[in-house]
Design a protein around this motif. Structure first.
Motif, PDB file in Angstrom:
ATOM      1  N   ARG A   1       4.949   5.147   4.616  1.00 44.70           N
ATOM      2  CA  ARG A   1       4.697   4.533   3.263  1.00 44.70           C
ATOM      3  C   ARG A   1       2.852   4.229   3.074  1.00 44.70           C
ATOM      4  NH1 ARG A   1       8.872   0.888   4.633  1.00 44.70           N
ATOM      5  NH2 ARG A   1      10.730   1.425   3.207  1.00 44.70           N
TER       6      ARG A   1
ATOM      7  N   GLU B   1       1.414   6.016  -0.376  1.00 43.17           N
ATOM      8  CA  GLU B   1       1.860   5.205  -1.412  1.00 43.17           C
ATOM      9  C   GLU B   1       1.267   3.907  -1.528  1.00 43.17           C
ATOM     10  OE1 GLU B   1       6.053   2.887  -1.027  1.00 43.17           O
ATOM     11  OE2 GLU B   1       6.143   5.058  -0.689  1.00 43.17           O
ATOM     12  N   THR B   2       0.840   3.609  -0.466  1.00 47.36           N
ATOM     13  CA  THR B   2       0.088   2.185  -0.387  1.00 47.36           C
ATOM     14  C   THR B   2      -1.397   2.292  -0.798  1.00 47.36           C
ATOM     15  OG1 THR B   2       1.409   1.293   1.657  1.00 47.36           O
ATOM     16  CG2 THR B   2      -0.786   0.457   1.013  1.00 47.36           C
TER      17      THR B   2
ATOM     18  N   GLU C   1      -2.174   4.734  -3.085  1.00 46.93           N
ATOM     19  CA  GLU C   1      -1.938   5.064  -4.473  1.00 46.93           C
ATOM     20  C   GLU C   1      -2.092   3.535  -5.091  1.00 46.93           C
ATOM     21  OE1 GLU C   1       1.192   7.382  -5.275  1.00 46.93           O
ATOM     22  OE2 GLU C   1       0.326   9.143  -4.158  1.00 46.93           O
ATOM     23  N   ARG C   2      -1.226   2.698  -4.697  1.00 43.37           N
ATOM     24  CA  ARG C   2      -1.263   1.242  -5.431  1.00 43.37           C
ATOM     25  C   ARG C   2      -2.591   0.618  -5.157  1.00 43.37           C
ATOM     26  NH1 ARG C   2       1.396  -3.449  -3.286  1.00 43.37           N
ATOM     27  NH2 ARG C   2       2.084  -2.059  -1.509  1.00 43.37           N
TER      28      ARG C   2
ATOM     29  N   ALA D   1      -4.661   2.221  -7.909  1.00 41.78           N
ATOM     30  CA  ALA D   1      -4.581   1.997  -9.260  1.00 41.78           C
ATOM     31  C   ALA D   1      -4.612   0.454  -9.790  1.00 41.78           C
ATOM     32  CB  ALA D   1      -2.884   2.088  -9.252  1.00 41.78           C
ATOM     33  N   ASP D   2      -4.630  -0.586  -8.686  1.00 41.60           N
ATOM     34  CA  ASP D   2      -4.954  -1.889  -9.131  1.00 41.60           C
ATOM     35  C   ASP D   2      -6.398  -2.161  -8.473  1.00 41.60           C
ATOM     36  OD1 ASP D   2      -2.317  -1.937  -9.561  1.00 41.60           O
ATOM     37  OD2 ASP D   2      -1.677  -2.939  -7.779  1.00 41.60           O
TER      38      ASP D   2
ATOM     39  N   GLN E   1      -7.462  -2.799  -5.972  1.00 37.88           N
ATOM     40  CA  GLN E   1      -7.281  -3.913  -4.599  1.00 37.88           C
ATOM     41  C   GLN E   1      -7.144  -3.561  -3.171  1.00 37.88           C
ATOM     42  OE1 GLN E   1      -7.397  -7.210  -4.816  1.00 37.88           O
ATOM     43  NE2 GLN E   1      -6.054  -7.426  -6.312  1.00 37.88           N
TER      44      GLN E   1
ATOM     45  N   VAL F   1      -4.448  -4.646  -0.662  1.00 42.23           N
ATOM     46  CA  VAL F   1      -3.168  -4.121  -0.410  1.00 42.23           C
ATOM     47  C   VAL F   1      -2.842  -3.229   0.961  1.00 42.23           C
ATOM     48  CG1 VAL F   1      -1.568  -1.964  -1.359  1.00 42.23           C
ATOM     49  CG2 VAL F   1      -2.490  -3.771  -2.989  1.00 42.23           C
TER      50      VAL F   1
ATOM     51  N   TYR G   1      -0.854  -4.139   4.340  1.00 43.42           N
ATOM     52  CA  TYR G   1      -0.215  -2.858   4.831  1.00 43.42           C
ATOM     53  C   TYR G   1      -0.523  -2.598   6.379  1.00 43.42           C
ATOM     54  CZ  TYR G   1       0.900   1.801   6.131  1.00 43.42           C
ATOM     55  OH  TYR G   1       1.582   3.000   6.880  1.00 43.42           O
TER      56      TYR G   1
END
Length: 505
Positions: A431, A434-435, A437-438, A441-442, A444, A447, A451
């Motif tokens: 993951r 995708e972490t 990417e998040r 996107a935010d 942030q 995140v 993780y």
């Protein structure tokens, strides 16, 4: 999909859920491939953008203080995210190096009889200049004359201004060196030649209204406390420019240079100002549908009394002093760990390791909090080996590397995913992309911190249940591959945060 090699055949569970499960063979091979890599390589972005990250932005003739901490560290992390995905990234510090305050600074410098490079304490120098400006009308007149001379390019005024800028840069660069931050300075003075033409273009487009001699832009939806229209003043009644003018000129310049995404890492207190700047730029046709400007706002750094972190005298804490204190406490931790190290650590390493952990602790505690909230800055917690802290993550990495080093080189192959803890750790490692990417996107970074903390905890559960090296020295290679993949992932995640790992703590 069941025959894809990635998923087992899907199953259906009441009341109609379709479940997909990654095939053990695929997951084991993917994790094994990561174990063989030096770092996790993120896929290049489908659309490569020209990203400008505006962050840090201290003021000339003043030391960097705790108020610059969040912008500097968050901005650096965001730049690293976009660089890792192969975007064209421009790191910019919009320093405060222009304006009327330089009249008093230049005058005070001249009359003090010292060279700009000889100013030992920038904050004390600024305070004394301000005191004279406030208390001495004759000094104030001379300071105003110095501003005019500076704006006209008079050589001696420019030389004094340059000396103060250079002295300040020495301070800034030392802080950036310690933090491992790279940034290019393009301050207010850089955009000074573009101010008049920026105002002129807004006038030509019919956006400017003259109100009591000042040139203003009125925007729908912005009102003051009385509900009256709130203007964005772009030229004062005396013909002078202000922050709004400079911000508009900078935004216009960056778009002309091809920027498609512009991130402003500025505190949340500037939210309305940035919204009005962006709205003006959209109205002028500079910001279009394919160009994005984002205010990446952040909250305050608080003391343990829940108030804005300041000295006892109510002044901002110099960033250099804050870093020094974090390093001092981290050195104490490094000295304690010296006793329990595996034998390669020497007493002379304490200073180096303490500096590394102390700086990492400051960066991580900043990045581990949601950027939009206030947080309490507590030295004891940030240098602790317990909880979601840099020392904990660094120690977890060193622990994994210790296992790998003890096992020695064992060759390649897939990772272990047979037990529940093995499979869960492998899934968590998968993951990572995708972490990121998040987090992008935010905007942030927390995140990624959350993780990494989770991965470290899951590794502990795996290691408690699954023996990697037997009592007879035999090595379970698939489990070792899982250890190697974990180390690669932690190292890559910390790298995105601007934190290097240590092989031993």
């Amino acid at each position: 999909m069941g025959g894809s090699g990635v998923f087992d055949p899907p199953t259906v569970a009441p009341p109609g859920f379709v479940n997909f499960r990654l095939r053990d063979e695929w997951l084991a091979q993917q994790t094994g491939d990561r174990a063989a890599a030096d770092a996790v390589e993120l896929d290049p972005a489908a659309r490569r953008e020209h990203v400008v990250v505006d962050f840090s932005s201290p003021n000339v003739a003043k030391e960097m203080h705790v108020g610059h901490l969040r912008s500097t560290i968050i901005g650096d992390a965001l730049a690293r995210f976009f660089e890792a995905c192969r975007h064209e990234v421009e790191r910019v510090s919009h320093v405060g190096d222009w304006g009327t305050q330089f009249g008093m600074l230049i005058t005070h410098l001249r009359e003090s009889g010292i060279d700009g490079a000889q100013v030992d304490d920038l904050n004390a120098f600024y305070r004394e200049a301000k005191r004279r400006f406030d208390e001495d009308p004759a000094f104030k007149d001379r300071a105003r004359e110095a501003v005019v001379a500076l704006q006209k390019g008079e050589p001696s005024a420019r030389a004094a201004w340059q000396a103060l800028c250079d002295r300040s840069r020495d301070e800034f660069h030392e802080i950036y060196r310690r933090l491992g931050v790279e940034v290019t300075e393009k301050g207010e003075s850089f955009y000074e030649p573009y101010l008049a033409e920026t105002v002129e273009e807004l006038e030509d487009k019919g956006l400017v209204v003259v109100d009591e001699g000042a040139k203003c832009v009125y925007l729908e939806g912005f009102t003051n406390k009385e509900g009256e229209p709130l203007p964005l003043i772009i030229e004062k009644a005396d013909g002078g420019y202000n922050y709004a003018t400079t911000d508009l000129a900078a935004l216009r310049y960056r778009i002309k240079q091809g920027a498609t995404k512009i991130l402003y890492v500025i505190d949340l207190g500037q939210a309305q100002h940035m919204e009005m700047v962006f709205a003006t730029a959209r109205k002028a046709g500079w910001l279009t549908a394919d160009i994005e400007a984002v205010h990446v706002g952040f909250g305050l750094v608080l003391g343990e009394d829940q108030k804005r972190l300041r000295t006892r005298e109510g002044e901002s804490i110099p960033l250099r002093g804050l870093l020094d204190e974090a390093v001092r406490r981290a050195r104490d931790l490094a000295a304690e760990r010296l006793v329990t190290a595996r034998g390669t650590r020497k007493s002379e390493d304490v200073d180096r390791v303490g500096e590394h952990i102390g700086i990492a602790a400051v960066k991580y505690v900043e990045l581990s909090h949601n950027r939009t909230t206030n947080y309490v800055f507590a030295f004891d917690k940030m240098v602790s080996l317990h909880g979601n802290t840099a020392p904990y993550i660094l120690y977890a990495y060193a622990r994994v590397e210790g296992i790998v080093a003890e096992a020695g080189t064992q060759g390649g192959g897939p990772a272990a995913v047979e037990t529940a803890s093995e499979r869960q750790l492998a899934l968590d490692l998968a993951r990572f992309e995708e972490t990121v990417e998040r987090a992008m996107a935010d905007y942030q970074p927390s995140v990624i911190c959350d993780y990494l903390f989770h991965v470290c905890q899951q590794f502990s559960r795996f290691y408690e249940e699954s023996r990697v090296i037997g009592e007879d020295g035999s090595v379970n290679v698939p489990r070792l591959r899982l250890c190697e993949a974990t180390a690669t992932t932690i190292k890559s995640g910390l790298g995105l945060l601007g934190i290097e790992t240590l092989e031993e703590i």
